[in-house]
Design an enzyme around this catalytic site. Structure first.
Site, PDB file in Angstrom:
ATOM      1  N   HIS A   1       8.157  29.939  60.059  1.00  0.00           N
ATOM      2  CA  HIS A   1       7.342  31.168  60.107  1.00  0.00           C
ATOM      3  C   HIS A   1       8.119  32.455  60.381  1.00  0.00           C
ATOM      4  O   HIS A   1       7.923  33.108  61.396  1.00  0.00           O
ATOM      5  CB  HIS A   1       6.172  31.030  61.087  1.00  0.00           C
ATOM      6  CG  HIS A   1       6.489  30.365  62.406  1.00  0.00           C
ATOM      7  ND1 HIS A   1       7.508  30.782  63.239  1.00  0.00           N
ATOM      8  CD2 HIS A   1       5.908  29.311  63.024  1.00  0.00           C
ATOM      9  CE1 HIS A   1       7.521  30.008  64.311  1.00  0.00           C
ATOM     10  NE2 HIS A   1       6.579  29.112  64.204  1.00  0.00           N
TER      11      HIS A   1
ATOM     12  N   ASP B   1       1.103  27.104  58.575  1.00  0.00           N
ATOM     13  CA  ASP B   1       1.051  27.145  60.041  1.00  0.00           C
ATOM     14  C   ASP B   1      -0.401  26.966  60.513  1.00  0.00           C
ATOM     15  O   ASP B   1      -0.857  27.622  61.447  1.00  0.00           O
ATOM     16  CB  ASP B   1       1.672  28.422  60.607  1.00  0.00           C
ATOM     17  CG  ASP B   1       2.042  28.263  62.084  1.00  0.00           C
ATOM     18  OD1 ASP B   1       1.796  27.181  62.662  1.00  0.00           O
ATOM     19  OD2 ASP B   1       2.601  29.218  62.665  1.00  0.00           O
TER      20      ASP B   1
ATOM     21  N   HIS C   1      11.537  27.028  65.725  1.00  0.00           N
ATOM     22  CA  HIS C   1      10.580  28.094  66.062  1.00  0.00           C
ATOM     23  C   HIS C   1      11.395  29.110  66.852  1.00  0.00           C
ATOM     24  O   HIS C   1      11.786  28.842  67.992  1.00  0.00           O
ATOM     25  CB  HIS C   1       9.446  27.488  66.910  1.00  0.00           C
ATOM     26  CG  HIS C   1       8.581  28.485  67.620  1.00  0.00           C
ATOM     27  ND1 HIS C   1       7.232  28.589  67.385  1.00  0.00           N
ATOM     28  CD2 HIS C   1       8.844  29.410  68.578  1.00  0.00           C
ATOM     29  CE1 HIS C   1       6.714  29.535  68.161  1.00  0.00           C
ATOM     30  NE2 HIS C   1       7.680  30.041  68.902  1.00  0.00           N
TER      31      HIS C   1
ATOM     32  N   ASP D   1       8.377  22.982  67.599  1.00  0.00           N
ATOM     33  CA  ASP D   1       7.525  24.097  67.157  1.00  0.00           C
ATOM     34  C   ASP D   1       6.439  24.443  68.162  1.00  0.00           C
ATOM     35  O   ASP D   1       5.785  23.581  68.727  1.00  0.00           O
ATOM     36  CB  ASP D   1       6.852  23.789  65.828  1.00  0.00           C
ATOM     37  CG  ASP D   1       6.078  24.995  65.325  1.00  0.00           C
ATOM     38  OD1 ASP D   1       6.728  25.986  64.985  1.00  0.00           O
ATOM     39  OD2 ASP D   1       4.834  24.957  65.317  1.00  0.00           O
TER      40      ASP D   1
ATOM     41  N   HIS E   1       4.014  22.832  57.229  1.00  0.00           N
ATOM     42  CA  HIS E   1       3.828  23.290  58.614  1.00  0.00           C
ATOM     43  C   HIS E   1       2.349  23.308  58.966  1.00  0.00           C
ATOM     44  O   HIS E   1       1.667  24.322  58.822  1.00  0.00           O
ATOM     45  CB  HIS E   1       4.441  24.688  58.781  1.00  0.00           C
ATOM     46  CG  HIS E   1       4.600  25.096  60.214  1.00  0.00           C
ATOM     47  ND1 HIS E   1       5.717  25.764  60.670  1.00  0.00           N
ATOM     48  CD2 HIS E   1       3.801  24.936  61.292  1.00  0.00           C
ATOM     49  CE1 HIS E   1       5.580  26.007  61.964  1.00  0.00           C
ATOM     50  NE2 HIS E   1       4.424  25.521  62.366  1.00  0.00           N
TER      51      HIS E   1
ATOM     52  N   ARG F   1      -4.545  18.244  65.383  1.00  0.00           N
ATOM     53  CA  ARG F   1      -4.663  18.248  66.841  1.00  0.00           C
ATOM     54  C   ARG F   1      -4.833  16.854  67.430  1.00  0.00           C
ATOM     55  O   ARG F   1      -5.051  16.715  68.627  1.00  0.00           O
ATOM     56  CB  ARG F   1      -5.828  19.137  67.252  1.00  0.00           C
ATOM     57  CG  ARG F   1      -5.668  20.596  66.846  1.00  0.00           C
ATOM     58  CD  ARG F   1      -4.410  21.222  67.414  1.00  0.00           C
ATOM     59  NE  ARG F   1      -4.375  22.654  67.158  1.00  0.00           N
ATOM     60  CZ  ARG F   1      -3.308  23.419  67.354  1.00  0.00           C
ATOM     61  NH1 ARG F   1      -2.179  22.882  67.799  1.00  0.00           N
ATOM     62  NH2 ARG F   1      -3.358  24.702  67.109  1.00  0.00           N
TER      63      ARG F   1
ATOM     64  N   ASN G   1       3.345  19.011  68.397  1.00  0.00           N
ATOM     65  CA  ASN G   1       2.772  19.463  69.673  1.00  0.00           C
ATOM     66  C   ASN G   1       1.345  18.987  69.886  1.00  0.00           C
ATOM     67  O   ASN G   1       0.424  19.761  70.133  1.00  0.00           O
ATOM     68  CB  ASN G   1       2.870  20.984  69.810  1.00  0.00           C
ATOM     69  CG  ASN G   1       2.117  21.740  68.731  1.00  0.00           C
ATOM     70  OD1 ASN G   1       1.834  21.191  67.667  1.00  0.00           O
ATOM     71  ND2 ASN G   1       1.780  22.977  69.002  1.00  0.00           N
TER      72      ASN G   1
ATOM     73  N   HIS H   1      -8.138  26.166  66.382  1.00  0.00           N
ATOM     74  CA  HIS H   1      -8.597  26.333  67.766  1.00  0.00           C
ATOM     75  C   HIS H   1     -10.100  26.536  67.736  1.00  0.00           C
ATOM     76  O   HIS H   1     -10.633  27.122  66.795  1.00  0.00           O
ATOM     77  CB  HIS H   1      -7.946  27.549  68.429  1.00  0.00           C
ATOM     78  CG  HIS H   1      -6.488  27.381  68.695  1.00  0.00           C
ATOM     79  ND1 HIS H   1      -5.995  26.466  69.602  1.00  0.00           N
ATOM     80  CD2 HIS H   1      -5.408  27.994  68.158  1.00  0.00           C
ATOM     81  CE1 HIS H   1      -4.673  26.532  69.614  1.00  0.00           C
ATOM     82  NE2 HIS H   1      -4.283  27.443  68.750  1.00  0.00           N
TER      83      HIS H   1
END
Lengths: 447, 375
Positions: free
Chosen positions: A254, A327, A201, A174, A82, A86, A116, A331
């Site tokens: 998760h 996970d 998710h 997710d 997981h 990006r 994503n 960012h």
């Protein structure tokens, strides 16, 4: 270059038997987590394991670079099921290359990346792009996961067959729950045709209304809107019942609450084909970490209470929770140095997941063997990939761990392009010191 | 050099203030009230200091109160609201703050719709930050002015029963007051629609009851909260009409309260919704006293953050007596002070020799109870 790994203990969950022969452990004092085991030498030639024998039982091949692994542990290459890379779309947070570098620096030889991205990995051209970039990076193996719904919009199914042909290993939306119950049912059914695992998710969005942290004492103290545990649990229940209905399997991503652990435990006992993962933050931190409005502790699902943490650990111990996944969610300060409500969810995890998992071992909750199972064999099995193992003739994907190495987590030393971690400054014990993929050293922190 | 007392740099929440610090602020505020009753309502204490009011949310009372407080202490003030700021151009809070910081303000007063915004700001500026209300988190100056008002009216805080009525979940005022009043030894009970009672509120020290009568029984103070329509989703109650009928406070509800009960409201009032007009305007109401005390409390905070070298001491009242705050101006160095001094009453005036408020010392052994009310 050929390698000769000398005098290491081996922890290989794929080979549970057949290690009984050989002499007893060396004279060195035995750290708590290292079983009194046998020391082995591993000869790696042309990317494959060519020899595996009790240490010192034969001459060292002259063409090999010798690496002394006294006090170290060799495991099959770890797999993180997981990860958020990006790229494409948000390369300022992480690229496929930097994500792979973070992975190998954390001891991972393989990662499965979530869909994503921008654009979403909901079609074969994005899948192909990811694989091509991963290939170019020449670091960790990357297994893309495709979207359940087109554009993660939760409306229509993405092209599972096309993406599978291009290389995806599972499907998920997710980051966003599939709120439409029928769509989730159809995804579970349709995925069977392509032998694709479905990852959920779990979050009932209508119960979250703007929530940004766990609903509880801390949300009241900080005046932040809460996400109740039940928002996760009702969806876990839905997925379990849909898996039963469709005679398929579902993997719960998760897991963060006591109630979810209980539901999954019951479902497994009743024969439903459900598997589950949790992430290190859900057994290492509570909602208290948010105090002071620390956006590095903002994630979804949110950090919960100490009762939930205890239940997660219990679920890991009794096998209710099969796997531990990072996970990894990079960012930048653009998303994190803002008002708490506006901050993005998630933390970088690839470079701390192994040490944080080893904390459970040091604390006596898991054996080292169990910990490695949850970081390698189980994720591979859930994703229906070959189980990593240390056997003659197999590709040499190996992780070398120093279980005693103490270090202070310093986000500035992370290889990940992002630094959003609530573990900055923590002193941890045990880490990956070398990562080998296809017989090539891709990470070396041995000395 | 005397030992530097423990100081606070920012006023972000009641949660981090000790009972002694609260008492000290209230005593200081009480001594400042007199200034606002003069014909020339200005002292030179903070001359040369700059106070920026940064309001990202609509406000009449709090903003005006801070501005008046700063002006009465001769600070330069500047008020910025979100609609006129660069926020509409997409500037982040931190960038806005850094730019203001570059102009060397001494205090930034922040009102923000998101909880924790003042904490974020305080980590990025050198100026002192005062929280003028952040989201559903806290409104510390409101709690302080409420504490001051109750202490004035009742002569004490300890042992009083405070009933907070209405929308507890969305109210930063309720949150700060629960913390403030319980710290000062009062008993706090909260009541309202179950949809508006936040989880674990009892762990902050408040008793929870859904029975309005039980909440009001024997109450010395009733605090009615504004129903925050802007923060509600539509699912918390069926209609304004039903809310007014079943949760609105009317004079008849006071029957079971203490005979000398006072009724408070942080404003702005939704008349006829959470409180009936006759109650809001009636003899039990101290709503306008709250507003008056707001200026005094904010003057006190600005003074304590800027004008007093000792700043707020943490608990050690003795040290304070021995080391009175030293004047920010050199002796007689302020041309404004002599005329101001003449107008003051030397015995009661908070102004000392140099036009500087002399803060009344706390009584010995006053640890958060209540004897230190200045005259």
């Amino acid at each position: 270059m050929n390698l000769y790994l000398k005098g290491a203990r081996i922890v290989d969950p794929s080979a549970l038997t057949g290690r009984a022969t050989g002499r007893s452990a060396g004279a060195n004092e035995t750290p708590a987590i290292v079983k009194a085991d046998v020391l082995y030498d591993i000869y790696i030639r042309n990317g494959k394991i060519a020899l595996l024998r009790v240490s010192g039982d034969g001459p060292i091949p002259p063409d090999a670079k010798v690496i002394d692994l006294a006090g170290k542990i060799v495991t099959p290459g770890l797999m993180d099921m997981h990860t958020h890379l990006r790229e494409p779309g948000e390369e300022y947070k992480e690229t496929i290359a930097t994500g792979c570098l973070a992975a190998v620096s954390g001891g991972f030889t393989a990662i499965a990346c979530m869909p994503n991205t921008k654009p979403v990995n909901d079609n074969k051209s994005i899948t192909e792009y990811i694989l091509q970039e991963a290939e170019a990076a020449q670091l960790a193996r990357v297994y893309p996961i495709g979207a359940i719904s087109k554009g993660l919009q939760g409306e229509t199914l993405a092209e599972f067959g096309d993406m599978k042909a291009a290389g995806i290993v599972a499907v998920t939306d997710d980051g966003r729950p599939v709120m439409n119950g029928e769509l989730m049912r159809r995804a579970l059914e349709y995925a069977r045709n392509f032998d694709l695992p479905v990852i959920s998710h779990c979050e009932e969005l209508t119960l979250c209304s703007g929530g940004v942290i766990n609903e509880g004492l801390v949300s009241t103290q900080l005046g932040l809107p809460g996400i109740p545990a039940v928002a996760e649990e009702v969806m876990v229940f839905r997925e379990i019942r849909l898996a039963a209905l469709t005679e398929s399997s579902v993997h719960i991503a998760h897991v963060s609450t006591r109630g979810s652990v209980d539901l999954i435990r019951q479902a497994k006992a009743s024969g439903v084909n459900v598997t589950a993962e949790t992430a290190p933050h859900y057994f290492s931190l509570t909602e208290e970490a948010v105090t002071g409005y620390d956006t590095n502790a903002k994630m979804n699902p949110p950090l919960r209470t100490k009762e939930d943490v205890a239940a997660i650990i219990e679920g890991l111990k009794d096998g209710t929770i099969d796997a531990i996944a990072s996970d990894h969610a990079p960012h930048s300060t653009l998303e994190k140095e803002v008002e708490f409500d506006m901050a993005a969810n998630g933390i970088v995890g690839l470079e701390t997941i192994l040490p944080l998992t080893l904390r459970l071992v040091h604390a006596g909750h898991l054996s080292l063997h169990e910990a490695i199972v949850k970081l390698s064999a189980k994720p591979a099995r859930i994703l229906r990939l070959e189980i990593p193992s240390i056997q003659i003739g197999k590709k040499a994907d190996l992780t070398i761990i120093d279980p005693d190495r103490k270090f202070i987590v310093d986000v500035h030393k992370f290889q990940s392009r992002s630094k959003n971690s609530p573990f900055h400054g923590w002193e941890l014990k045990g880490k990956a010191v070398m990562t080998i993929i296809n017989g090539r050293i891709v990470f070396d922190d041995l000395n | 050099m005397r030992e530097k007392p423990l100081t606070i740099k920012h006023v972000l929440d009641i949660a981090s203030l000790s009972p002694d610090q609260i008492t000290y602020i209230l005593d200081t505020a009480a001594s400042f009230k007199e200034i606002s009753t003069r014909s020339i309502k200005k002292v030179p204490t903070l001359r040369g200091k700059t106070v920026i009011n940064l309001f990202f949310e609509p406000s009449t009372r709090t903003r005006a109160s801070f501005e008046i407080a700063a002006k009465r202490l001769s600070a330069d003030t500047l008020s910025i609201s979100a609609s006129t700021s660069s926020v509409v151009k997409g500037e982040t809070l931190i960038d806005t703050a850094r730019n203001l910081e570059a102009m060397q303000p001494d205090v930034i007063v922040l009102r923000h719709s998101l909880s924790g915004a003042p904490h974020l700001l305080s980590r990025h500026v050198r100026a002192s930050v005062i929280n003028a209300g952040d989201g559903a988190h806290e409104h510390p100056t409101q709690a302080l002015l409420d504490l001051l008002t109750v202490r004035e009216k009742k002569g004490r805080l300890k042992g009083l029963k405070l009933a907070i009525m209405g929308d507890i979940a969305h109210s930063r005022v309720a949150h700060s007051n629960i913390l403030g009043f319980t710290k000062m030894g009062a008993n706090v009970v909260v009541s309202g629609p179950a949809t508006m009672i936040p989880p674990y509120i009892e762990k902050l020290g408040a008793k929870v009851t859904l029975d309005m009568k039980e909440a009001l029984q024997g109450a010395d103070v009733i605090m009615v909260l504004r129903i925050q329509l802007e923060r509600q989703n539509k699912l918390s109650f069926p209609s304004i009409r039903e809310y007014a009928t079943f949760f609105g406070l009317h004079t008849k509800h006071l029957a079971s309260a203490a005979p000398d009960v006072i009724v408070m409201h942080p404003g702005p009032i939704n008349r006829g919704v959470e409180i009936s007009p006759e109650l809001a305007d009636g003899p039990y109401s101290v709503i306008l006293d709250q507003v008056t005390n707001g200026v005094a409390v904010r003057m006190a905070l600005l003074y304590l953050l800027l004008g007093s070298e000792t700043r707020m001491t943490h608990g050690d009242t003795k040290k304070n007596e021995n080391n009175p705050p030293s004047p920010p101006f050199s002796k007689g160095g302020n041309p404004l002070s002599p005329p101001l001094q003449k107008r003051g009453h030397p015995l009661n005036s908070p102004l000392g020799k140099d036009g500087v408020p002399s803060i009344p010392p706390l009584e010995k052994g006053d640890t958060g109870g209540f004897s230190g009310v200045s005259q």
